[in-house]
Design a protein around this motif. Structure first.
Motif, PDB file in Angstrom:
ATOM      1  N   ILE A 393     -23.806 -30.199  40.864  1.00  0.00           N
ATOM      2  CA  ILE A 393     -24.727 -30.858  39.920  1.00  0.00           C
ATOM      3  C   ILE A 393     -25.239 -29.919  38.649  1.00  0.00           C
ATOM      4  N   GLU A 394     -25.704 -28.758  39.007  1.00  0.00           N
ATOM      5  CA  GLU A 394     -25.996 -27.754  37.833  1.00  0.00           C
ATOM      6  C   GLU A 394     -24.847 -27.382  37.119  1.00  0.00           C
ATOM      7  N   THR A 395     -23.727 -27.443  37.400  1.00  0.00           N
ATOM      8  CA  THR A 395     -22.295 -27.173  36.697  1.00  0.00           C
ATOM      9  C   THR A 395     -22.281 -28.202  35.681  1.00  0.00           C
ATOM     10  N   GLU A 396     -22.186 -29.567  36.351  1.00  0.00           N
ATOM     11  CA  GLU A 396     -21.546 -30.594  35.542  1.00  0.00           C
ATOM     12  C   GLU A 396     -22.784 -31.065  34.542  1.00  0.00           C
ATOM     13  N   MET A 397     -24.081 -31.080  34.906  1.00  0.00           N
ATOM     14  CA  MET A 397     -25.001 -31.310  34.222  1.00  0.00           C
ATOM     15  C   MET A 397     -25.160 -30.396  33.114  1.00  0.00           C
ATOM     16  N   GLY A 398     -24.975 -28.929  33.531  1.00  0.00           N
ATOM     17  CA  GLY A 398     -25.191 -27.661  32.622  1.00  0.00           C
ATOM     18  C   GLY A 398     -24.296 -27.824  31.515  1.00  0.00           C
ATOM     19  N   GLY A 399     -23.196 -28.524  31.639  1.00  0.00           N
ATOM     20  CA  GLY A 399     -22.215 -28.852  30.280  1.00  0.00           C
ATOM     21  C   GLY A 399     -22.746 -29.374  29.039  1.00  0.00           C
ATOM     22  N   LEU A 400     -24.040 -30.114  29.394  1.00  0.00           N
ATOM     23  CA  LEU A 400     -24.537 -30.854  28.192  1.00  0.00           C
ATOM     24  C   LEU A 400     -24.903 -29.963  27.026  1.00  0.00           C
ATOM     25  N   THR A 401     -24.750 -30.337  25.928  1.00  0.00           N
ATOM     26  CA  THR A 401     -25.177 -29.579  24.803  1.00  0.00           C
ATOM     27  C   THR A 401     -26.654 -29.553  24.884  1.00  0.00           C
ATOM     28  N   ALA A 402     -27.170 -28.200  24.158  1.00  0.00           N
ATOM     29  CA  ALA A 402     -28.462 -27.763  24.248  1.00  0.00           C
ATOM     30  C   ALA A 402     -28.816 -27.228  22.918  1.00  0.00           C
ATOM     31  N   PRO A 403     -29.112 -27.999  21.972  1.00  0.00           N
ATOM     32  CA  PRO A 403     -29.357 -27.600  20.342  1.00  0.00           C
ATOM     33  C   PRO A 403     -30.779 -26.910  20.375  1.00  0.00           C
ATOM     34  N   VAL A 404     -30.702 -25.544  20.570  1.00  0.00           N
ATOM     35  CA  VAL A 404     -31.790 -24.596  20.733  1.00  0.00           C
ATOM     36  C   VAL A 404     -32.242 -24.486  19.233  1.00  0.00           C
ATOM     37  N   LYS A 405     -33.454 -24.519  18.951  1.00  0.00           N
ATOM     38  CA  LYS A 405     -34.108 -24.166  17.548  1.00  0.00           C
ATOM     39  C   LYS A 405     -34.458 -22.656  17.841  1.00  0.00           C
ATOM     40  N   MET A 406     -33.853 -21.593  17.076  1.00  0.00           N
ATOM     41  CA  MET A 406     -33.932 -20.349  17.260  1.00  0.00           C
ATOM     42  C   MET A 406     -34.889 -19.897  15.894  1.00  0.00           C
ATOM     43  N   GLY A 407     -35.128 -20.614  15.015  1.00  0.00           N
ATOM     44  CA  GLY A 407     -36.129 -20.017  14.016  1.00  0.00           C
ATOM     45  C   GLY A 407     -35.365 -19.127  13.055  1.00  0.00           C
ATOM     46  N   ARG A 408     -34.021 -19.106  12.835  1.00  0.00           N
ATOM     47  CA  ARG A 408     -33.259 -18.137  12.333  1.00  0.00           C
ATOM     48  C   ARG A 408     -33.160 -16.609  12.832  1.00  0.00           C
ATOM     49  N   LEU A 409     -33.423 -16.762  14.289  1.00  0.00           N
ATOM     50  CA  LEU A 409     -33.494 -15.576  15.216  1.00  0.00           C
ATOM     51  C   LEU A 409     -32.069 -15.818  16.057  1.00  0.00           C
ATOM     52  N   THR A 410     -31.182 -14.740  16.280  1.00  0.00           N
ATOM     53  CA  THR A 410     -30.285 -14.677  17.211  1.00  0.00           C
ATOM     54  C   THR A 410     -30.542 -13.974  18.497  1.00  0.00           C
ATOM     55  N   ALA A 411     -30.081 -14.500  19.707  1.00  0.00           N
ATOM     56  CA  ALA A 411     -30.623 -13.879  21.048  1.00  0.00           C
ATOM     57  C   ALA A 411     -29.146 -14.093  21.913  1.00  0.00           C
ATOM     58  N   GLY A 412     -29.236 -12.734  22.544  1.00  0.00           N
ATOM     59  CA  GLY A 412     -27.803 -12.789  23.552  1.00  0.00           C
ATOM     60  C   GLY A 412     -27.455 -11.538  24.279  1.00  0.00           C
ATOM     61  N   VAL A 413     -27.005 -11.452  25.189  1.00  0.00           N
ATOM     62  CA  VAL A 413     -26.542 -10.378  26.095  1.00  0.00           C
ATOM     63  C   VAL A 413     -25.577  -9.454  25.435  1.00  0.00           C
ATOM     64  N   ASP A 414     -25.784  -8.427  25.380  1.00  0.00           N
ATOM     65  CA  ASP A 414     -24.974  -7.415  24.587  1.00  0.00           C
ATOM     66  C   ASP A 414     -23.499  -7.299  25.226  1.00  0.00           C
ATOM     67  N   ALA A 415     -22.582  -7.446  24.453  1.00  0.00           N
ATOM     68  CA  ALA A 415     -21.257  -7.675  24.745  1.00  0.00           C
ATOM     69  C   ALA A 415     -20.726  -6.206  25.563  1.00  0.00           C
ATOM     70  N   GLY A 416     -21.185  -5.179  25.179  1.00  0.00           N
ATOM     71  CA  GLY A 416     -20.955  -3.995  25.833  1.00  0.00           C
ATOM     72  C   GLY A 416     -21.751  -3.502  27.279  1.00  0.00           C
ATOM     73  N   ASN A 417     -22.942  -4.073  27.299  1.00  0.00           N
ATOM     74  CA  ASN A 417     -23.797  -3.727  28.495  1.00  0.00           C
ATOM     75  C   ASN A 417     -24.708  -5.024  28.899  1.00  0.00           C
ATOM     76  N   ASN A 418     -24.339  -5.712  30.096  1.00  0.00           N
ATOM     77  CA  ASN A 418     -24.816  -7.037  30.375  1.00  0.00           C
ATOM     78  C   ASN A 418     -26.153  -6.815  30.867  1.00  0.00           C
TER      79      ASN A 418
END
Length: 734
Positions: A393-418
């Motif tokens: 259920i979490e996998t299938e429904m988790g595929g729905l788009t989620a247009p997050v409002k970030m207020g001109r910020l970006t956030a994400g796990v570092d590509a070289g250090n998770n």
């Protein structure tokens, strides 16, 4: 002897009589006119005093006329500022954060109330007396402020505040992120029950993206589904102390349709007889087993326990608890293992109003990843099977788009250090949206870097798992100059917005933190940031010179804009067209009047003064926000707007330069000054009138006495002269 000579000087007598006649005529004229002289020449040296006194009286008359004019205008201004002070007070007390009113009436009516107050405010700022506008500084021949409709909706091709505010809102929120529900840790589900055979799927959090749980189906002899509802789902029996054999527990239950029912069950040490009276359940080896046996008996005899919203036991050691987080939820309960091919269907409506059915099929053999509907494996027991269903259920429904409002910020796990989450302002730099201000943490297991660079950035590193209750705080500067903290707390239970779950590893915790951060930013953006943007747009539109700052749309749209356009390059209504003034000047001196020789009073008012402009901005911002009770952001957005409204209209602002209270006080000082000048001028006029009377007028009583005395003398002179004139030698010899 010269008989023709007389001892009586006849000529002199005639001259004296003539003089007395002249005096008599003059006295008669004075008696008739009340004035000493008819010409300046007749006044002699008194004419200098008369001329100087009359000139002074003329000046005092002009001062009096000025004072009358000033007082007339001050009377209207006093009424106007009394109204404005009341309006400001009403605005301040009209609403408080989190006080939505009965049936949310205060919240939903606030926009209309603000619109009415703004209209009243603008009419007051256009106050006029005899064709003279009083709040445009030295520009008095036209209204200094545009009308409500012009300001809010624009005029012709010129945009109004609502268009400016909408563009600013889009610019501050920025473009939607390209996330899915799974990227932000959604949807959320929870496994319950002694046998862990119940699953609750909640709409919490993902409803903000426009999704809504509409239905669930798949009831069979082995599977029961229920919902969607915000009432408790998946009732679970808990036993805190083992019952003794023969103990009976009774339940009073209320169904969802409002009907009631009672049920009793008896604990036994050995095999239980479900058909006994009362039916029996076995005391298990553990509290969980006992609770499970009782729950199975209740399900067998009562059917689906989710049909009941309240279940009250007679024994304090027995509880029946239904899961709820206040949001619409659906549930699945496996009474037994599902059979191969059994399908559960969950209907979800998206933000376009389209409902999509998600189907999940139980299979005994290997799962086919490409199967339609998607498949989950029937495990060794109900617990394992339910876990497999939960993951699907979490996998299938988790595929729905989620247009997050970030207020001109970006956030994400570092590509070289998770273990690191990077947070940064948009690049290239923009003046819109959030600005990183500072960051801190209460955990020794988390390292938070300092804010640095342009655009600014920071990182949060999980060196190990934090303890429950520890937190990370990121302070954001908002578009209107206020600051808002983003606080994310570590928890070891089901999280709510602003919390992240401590995972099995630091890497898992880092991923949970990233998801929680995005959800918190999205919530803050749709509430606090929207409120701050509305006030920032008011700053942009209601400028001192009336020329609005507009976003540069040469790049295509507000979401990607980075700067303001050059002044006057985008056609916009000018809200204020009165005198602008210069920095540091005194608006009161834009209209002055001389009230005595040494006193000049200033009573000018400009509608663009700080206090007046702040009230206009506040009411315009409040007028732009609608609070739909079906909008999940309404209450938090209402509170954010009201907090700013209370701050800009608080009693503390009364001491600010240019506040409504300060202007009213200054005009009161002008009134007192003119009153004092009027009293002095009146006293001086009285003294000068007395002096002028002494110089130019006569006393009627004294003049009458002089006239009577002169008349008597003149009559005597006439008789004497007549007698002397009649003397001759003949008459003498006679």
């Amino acid at each position: 002897m010269l008989i023709n000579k007389s001892m009586y000087p006849v000529n002199a007598g005639y001259s004296a009589i003539s003089t007395m006649q002249n005096q008599l005529g003059k006295l008669q004229t004075q008696l008739g006119s009340g004035e000493k002289s008819q010409t300046l020449a007749e006044m002699g040296f008194d004419r200098t005093v008369s001329l100087a006194t009359r000139n002074r009286l003329t000046k005092l008359d002009s001062f009096a006329a000025n004072i009358d004019t000033v007082n007339l205008r001050l009377n209207f201004l006093d009424q106007g500022f009394t109204s404005l002070a009341k309006l400001k007070s009403e605005t301040r007390t009209s609403a408080t954060p989190t006080s939505y009113g009965e049936n949310n009436l205060t919240m939903v009516s606030l926009q209309k109330d603000s619109q009415n107050r703004l209209s009243q405010l603008l009419e007051t700022l256009n106050l006029s007396v005899a064709g003279r506008y009083l709040m445009g500084g030295n520009k008095t021949d036209s209204a200094p402020v545009a009308t409500y409709d012009q300001i809010m909706y624009g005029e012709g091709t010129a945009d109004g505040y609502l268009r400016v505010a909408e563009e600013r809102r889009k610019a501050d929120l920025g473009a939607d992120s390209a996330d899915t529900l799974s990227n932000v840790g959604l949807p959320r589900s929870k496994v319950l029950g002694p046998w862990e055979n119940k699953l609750v799927l909640s709409s919490a959090e993902f409803d903000r993206f426009g999704y809504k749980l509409m239905s669930i189906s798949g009831n069979t002899d082995t599977t029961q589904t229920s919902g969607p509802t915000a009432d408790p789902l998946a009732p679970t029996v808990q036993v805190s102390a083992q019952p003794a054999p023969g103990d009976i527990v009774s339940f009073t239950m209320t169904r969802r349709d409002g009907s009631t029912q009672t049920f009793s069950a008896q604990a036994v040490a050995g095999a239980a007889d479900a058909d006994a009276v009362p039916p029996q359940y076995t005391i298990g080896g553990t509290l969980e087993q006992t609770a499970g046996n009782l729950e199975d008996l209740m399900g067998q005899k009562l059917g689906n326990l989710e049909n009941f919203k309240v279940i009250t036991p007679s024994d304090a050691d027995v509880k029946v608890i239904g899961y709820t987080d206040g949001m619409n939820s659906v549930s699945v309960t496996f009474g037994k293992q599902p059979v191969d091919g059994e399908v559960i269907t969950i209907g979800v409506k998206d933000n376009q109003g389209v409902t999509r059915d998600f189907q999940f099929k139980a299979v005994t053999g290997p799962v086919n990843p490409a199967a339609n509907p998607p498949e989950y494996l029937i495990g060794a027991d109900r617990k394992e099977t339910l876990k497999n269903l939960q993951g699907l259920i979490e996998t299938e429904m988790g595929g729905l788009t989620a247009p997050v409002k970030m207020g001109r910020l970006t956030a994400g796990v570092d590509a070289g250090n998770n273990r690191i989450v990077n947070i940064a302002e948009q690049s290239p730099p923009t003046i819109f949206g959030y600005k990183l201000s500072s960051a801190s943490t209460t955990s020794s297991k988390i390292n938070v870097s300092a804010i640095a660079g342009n655009p600014a950035s920071m990182s949060v590193e999980f060196m190990d798992n934090p303890r429950a209750g520890e937190s990370v705080t990121i302070n954001l500067k908002m578009p209107d100059g206020t600051s808002t903290p983003i606080v994310l707390q570590a928890v070891d239970r089901e999280p709510v917005t602003g919390q992240f779950v401590i995972g099995a590893t630091p890497e898992e915790t880092t991923a949970n933190f990233e998801a929680a951060l995005k959800l918190k930013l999205d919530q803050t953006s749709k509430t606090e940031l929207v409120a701050a943007s509305s006030y920032a747009a008011a700053d942009d539109f209601f400028t001192t010179d009336g020329v609005a700052r507009r976003i540069d749309l040469s790049g295509g749209n507000p979401e990607t804009a980075t700067v303001f356009a050059a002044p006057n390059t985008r056609e916009t209504v000018k809200w204020y067209t009165g005198e602008i003034g210069t920095t540091g000047d005194n608006p009161r001196l834009s209209a002055t009047a001389q009230v005595d020789d040494s006193t000049k009073v200033g009573y000018g008012v400009r509608a663009n003064e700080t206090g007046l402009r702040d009230l206009v901005k506040t009411l315009a911002a409040m007028s732009s926000q609608e609070y739909d009770i079906n909008d999940t952001t309404s209450k938090a957005r209402f509170s954010a707007m009201v907090e700013r409204q209370m701050a800009t209209t608080s009693s503390a602002t009364a001491t600010n330069k240019g506040s409504i209270e300060q202007i009213g006080l200054e005009l009161g000082v002008v009134r007192a000054t003119t009153g004092g000048a009027a009293e002095r001028n009146t006293a001086a006029s009285g003294q000068l009138e007395t002096l002028l009377s002494q110089v130019e007028t006569v006393s009627m009583e004294e003049t009458v006495m002089q006239l009577l005395a002169l008349k008597t003398r003149l009559e005597a002179s006439y008789q004497t002269t007549a007698t002397v004139a009649g003397l001759s030698l003949v008459n003498y010899l006679k």
